[in-house]
Design an enzyme around this catalytic site. Sequence first.
Site, PDB file in Angstrom:
ATOM      1  N   HIS A   1       0.838  -1.198   0.000  1.00  0.00           N
ATOM      2  CA  HIS A   1       0.000   0.000   0.000  1.00  0.00           C
ATOM      3  C   HIS A   1       0.874   1.248   0.000  1.00  0.00           C
ATOM      4  CE1 HIS A   1      -3.806  -2.162   1.701  1.00  0.00           C
ATOM      5  NE2 HIS A   1      -3.356  -2.691   0.594  1.00  0.00           N
TER       6      HIS A   1
ATOM      7  N   GLU B   1       0.932   3.992   1.805  1.00  0.00           N
ATOM      8  CA  GLU B   1       1.478   4.466   3.077  1.00  0.00           C
ATOM      9  C   GLU B   1       2.589   3.550   3.576  1.00  0.00           C
ATOM     10  OE1 GLU B   1      -2.809   3.204   4.092  1.00  0.00           O
ATOM     11  OE2 GLU B   1      -1.557   3.279   2.313  1.00  0.00           O
TER      12      GLU B   1
ATOM     13  N   CYS C   1      -6.025   1.099   5.760  1.00  0.00           N
ATOM     14  CA  CYS C   1      -6.591  -0.184   6.178  1.00  0.00           C
ATOM     15  C   CYS C   1      -6.049  -0.536   7.570  1.00  0.00           C
ATOM     16  CB  CYS C   1      -6.220  -1.272   5.162  1.00  0.00           C
ATOM     17  SG  CYS C   1      -4.468  -1.713   5.179  1.00  0.00           S
TER      18      CYS C   1
ATOM     19  N   CYS D   1      -2.075  -1.137   7.593  1.00  0.00           N
ATOM     20  CA  CYS D   1      -1.293   0.103   7.457  1.00  0.00           C
ATOM     21  C   CYS D   1      -1.461   0.996   8.690  1.00  0.00           C
ATOM     22  CB  CYS D   1      -1.679   0.850   6.186  1.00  0.00           C
ATOM     23  SG  CYS D   1      -1.086   0.003   4.697  1.00  0.00           S
TER      24      CYS D   1
END
Length: 142
Positions: free
Chosen positions: A70, A72, A98, A101
């Site tokens: 992802h 981040e 999510c 993360c």
Amino acid sequence: MKPEKQHRYDVAYLKMAQEWAQLSYCKRRKVGALIVRDRMIISDGYNGTPSGFENFCEDEEGYTKWYVLHAEANAILKVAASTQSCTGATLYITMSPCQQCSKLIHQSGIKRVVYLNAYKDDSGLQFLEKAGVITKQISQLD
């Protein structure tokens, strides 16, 4: 910083995160992230496959492959490999984080998350708020 000025910076950084998202090879969803500390961008990231893997994020059925990183996570990993620190920083991201993360965000020392679109599952945001991380949605960038 005054709230109006902070909002202007927040919007500008989110617009930059949107541009960064366009670098993603993912078809289903392109997500971009910036990490800013003391009004300086210390990292950036977008969602995609790990280094050395083919740039196809989705499988034959159109589902995202499990190993796609992802935005981040990529931004936080870049900071980890540098001399910078996320402590006290703000994460600007085009999609709210999510669960997985959110743990990385909290553990990295990021204190504020500003996001554009809400992810369907808000448990990541709930976790961050419980951990004392300030979260803010800005849905209009005009």
